[in-house]
Design an enzyme around this catalytic site. Sequence first.
Site, PDB file in Angstrom:
ATOM      1  N   ASN A  44       0.881  -1.174   0.000  1.00 14.40           N
ATOM      2  CA  ASN A  44       0.000   0.000   0.000  1.00 14.40           C
ATOM      3  C   ASN A  44       0.915   1.220   0.000  1.00 14.40           C
ATOM      4  O   ASN A  44       1.521   1.539   1.015  1.00 14.40           O
ATOM      5  CB  ASN A  44      -0.903  -0.026   1.241  1.00 14.40           C
ATOM      6  CG  ASN A  44      -1.721   1.252   1.366  1.00 14.40           C
ATOM      7  OD1 ASN A  44      -1.796   2.056   0.435  1.00 14.40           O
ATOM      8  ND2 ASN A  44      -2.342   1.450   2.518  1.00 14.40           N
ATOM      9  N   LYS A  74       0.166   4.290  -0.254  1.00 15.06           N
ATOM     10  CA  LYS A  74      -0.387   5.512   0.373  1.00 15.06           C
ATOM     11  C   LYS A  74      -0.131   6.710  -0.555  1.00 15.06           C
ATOM     12  O   LYS A  74      -0.261   6.573  -1.753  1.00 15.06           O
ATOM     13  CB  LYS A  74       0.184   5.681   1.773  1.00 15.06           C
ATOM     14  CG  LYS A  74       0.049   4.381   2.599  1.00 15.06           C
ATOM     15  CD  LYS A  74       0.319   4.528   4.048  1.00 15.06           C
ATOM     16  CE  LYS A  74       0.071   3.181   4.728  1.00 15.06           C
ATOM     17  NZ  LYS A  74       0.141   3.225   6.166  1.00 15.06           N
ATOM     18  N   HIS A  84      -9.374   1.753   4.905  1.00 18.16           N
ATOM     19  CA  HIS A  84      -8.094   1.828   5.617  1.00 18.16           C
ATOM     20  C   HIS A  84      -8.245   2.764   6.815  1.00 18.16           C
ATOM     21  O   HIS A  84      -8.993   3.740   6.749  1.00 18.16           O
ATOM     22  CB  HIS A  84      -6.998   2.332   4.664  1.00 18.16           C
ATOM     23  CG  HIS A  84      -5.628   2.191   5.238  1.00 18.16           C
ATOM     24  ND1 HIS A  84      -5.108   3.089   6.139  1.00 18.16           N
ATOM     25  CD2 HIS A  84      -4.687   1.221   5.065  1.00 18.16           C
ATOM     26  CE1 HIS A  84      -3.890   2.678   6.487  1.00 18.16           C
ATOM     27  NE2 HIS A  84      -3.616   1.560   5.859  1.00 18.16           N
ATOM     28  N   GLU A 101      -6.477   5.063   7.849  1.00 16.31           N
ATOM     29  CA  GLU A 101      -6.200   6.479   7.529  1.00 16.31           C
ATOM     30  C   GLU A 101      -7.414   7.130   6.870  1.00 16.31           C
ATOM     31  O   GLU A 101      -7.696   8.310   7.075  1.00 16.31           O
ATOM     32  CB  GLU A 101      -4.945   6.567   6.640  1.00 16.31           C
ATOM     33  CG  GLU A 101      -3.686   6.274   7.456  1.00 16.31           C
ATOM     34  CD  GLU A 101      -2.570   5.586   6.692  1.00 16.31           C
ATOM     35  OE1 GLU A 101      -2.541   5.642   5.451  1.00 16.31           O
ATOM     36  OE2 GLU A 101      -1.709   4.980   7.362  1.00 16.31           O
ATOM     37  N   GLU A 156      -5.422  -4.661  10.422  1.00 16.51           N
ATOM     38  CA  GLU A 156      -4.301  -3.748  10.663  1.00 16.51           C
ATOM     39  C   GLU A 156      -4.487  -3.019  11.992  1.00 16.51           C
ATOM     40  O   GLU A 156      -5.249  -2.045  12.062  1.00 16.51           O
ATOM     41  CB  GLU A 156      -4.223  -2.706   9.544  1.00 16.51           C
ATOM     42  CG  GLU A 156      -4.012  -3.291   8.169  1.00 16.51           C
ATOM     43  CD  GLU A 156      -3.388  -2.275   7.222  1.00 16.51           C
ATOM     44  OE1 GLU A 156      -2.330  -2.591   6.677  1.00 16.51           O
ATOM     45  OE2 GLU A 156      -3.944  -1.187   7.037  1.00 16.51           O
ATOM     46  N   GLY A 160       3.142   1.985  10.651  1.00 13.83           N
ATOM     47  CA  GLY A 160       4.169   3.010  10.501  1.00 13.83           C
ATOM     48  C   GLY A 160       4.909   3.321  11.792  1.00 13.83           C
ATOM     49  O   GLY A 160       5.658   4.296  11.865  1.00 13.83           O
ATOM     50  N   SER A 171       3.687  -2.567  10.014  1.00 13.92           N
ATOM     51  CA  SER A 171       5.141  -2.735  10.159  1.00 13.92           C
ATOM     52  C   SER A 171       5.653  -4.103   9.696  1.00 13.92           C
ATOM     53  O   SER A 171       6.578  -4.659  10.281  1.00 13.92           O
ATOM     54  CB  SER A 171       5.574  -2.454  11.606  1.00 13.92           C
ATOM     55  OG  SER A 171       5.276  -1.110  11.944  1.00 13.92           O
TER      56      SER A 171
HETATM   57  P1  13P Z   1       3.313   0.047   7.457  1.00 13.66           P
HETATM   58  O1  13P Z   1       3.671  -1.263   6.814  1.00 13.66           O
HETATM   59  O2  13P Z   1       4.137   1.191   6.957  1.00 13.66           O
HETATM   60  O3  13P Z   1       3.263  -0.059   8.958  1.00 13.66           O
HETATM   61  O4  13P Z   1       1.808   0.389   6.974  1.00 13.66           O
HETATM   62  C1  13P Z   1       0.824  -0.564   7.127  1.00 13.66           C
HETATM   63  C2  13P Z   1      -0.382  -0.128   6.380  1.00 13.66           C
HETATM   64  O5  13P Z   1      -1.060   0.795   6.766  1.00 13.66           O
HETATM   65  C3  13P Z   1      -0.684  -0.840   5.131  1.00 13.66           C
HETATM   66  O6  13P Z   1      -1.967  -0.531   4.696  1.00 13.66           O
END
Ligand code: 13P
Length: 246
Positions: free
Chosen positions: A9, A11, A93, A95, A165, A171, A211
């Site tokens: 992903n 982003k 997601h 976010e 997640e 992150g 992560s």
């Molecule tokens: P990270 O792998 O950077 O922690 O992000 C996870 C994520 O939000 C994937 O959709």
Amino acid sequence: MRKQIIVGNWKMFKTNSQAVEFVKNVDSQLGSNENLIAGIAAPAVMLSDMTKVAKNLVVAAENCYFEKEGAFTGEISIPMLQDINVSYVVIGHSERRDIFGETDEMINAKVKALLAANMTPILCCGESLEIYEAGTTMDHVKKQLSDDLNGVSAEDMTKVVIAYEPIWAIGTGKVATPEIAQEVCKGIRDHIASLYSQDVADQVLIQYGGSVKPDNIKDILGQSDIDGALVGGASLVEESYLGLVK
Ligand code: 13P
């Protein structure tokens, strides 16, 4: 036997030219593997060019809207994605939920619209640190899934990919231990069995995200209810992406 599904992903990272370069380089080193779906979810603006160079990689969108067309400034419709051969879409997601205020009702409408169009939603769920520390993760995730899947038929349910997640692991470098990830993913499968049937639940692909890196993915994928990963940061560099899927 369920397939594995590993999706990067991206982003809001990369430009169109960087994305095309990445897909060209990575795709040629992937080869086809019928037991693995290896994908990248990227910003809408670069999906069309990415699909033109992807042979083995699945190109996914990071979001879409549920209406076919209309006065929805800034949104991307499902027919627009279908027209450029995109058939996987990340939905809900954390976010999008937290920063852009997406509700379970909107997410449910998106999941149903995608399924009606024969597309694959990658439906995200997961708890905040506060909920995790309060020990109510499973209640929270079950409620999200019940709401987001409301009205989805058993047949369609087998086509939904779920991505668990935990927000506290996104992150942050804090990865849920494989045991914690497995426990929640098993809880998700049990919940799907209670909403549908064990047969349906056994077919659903469940990813873990948060992560995930080339050096921890093996332990995570070794868990019996985890069928893949949704990967942010570690999917942005070609070598690292290849380390995840190979
Ligand atoms: P990270 O792998 O950077 O922690 O992000 C996870 C994520 O939000 C994937 O959709």
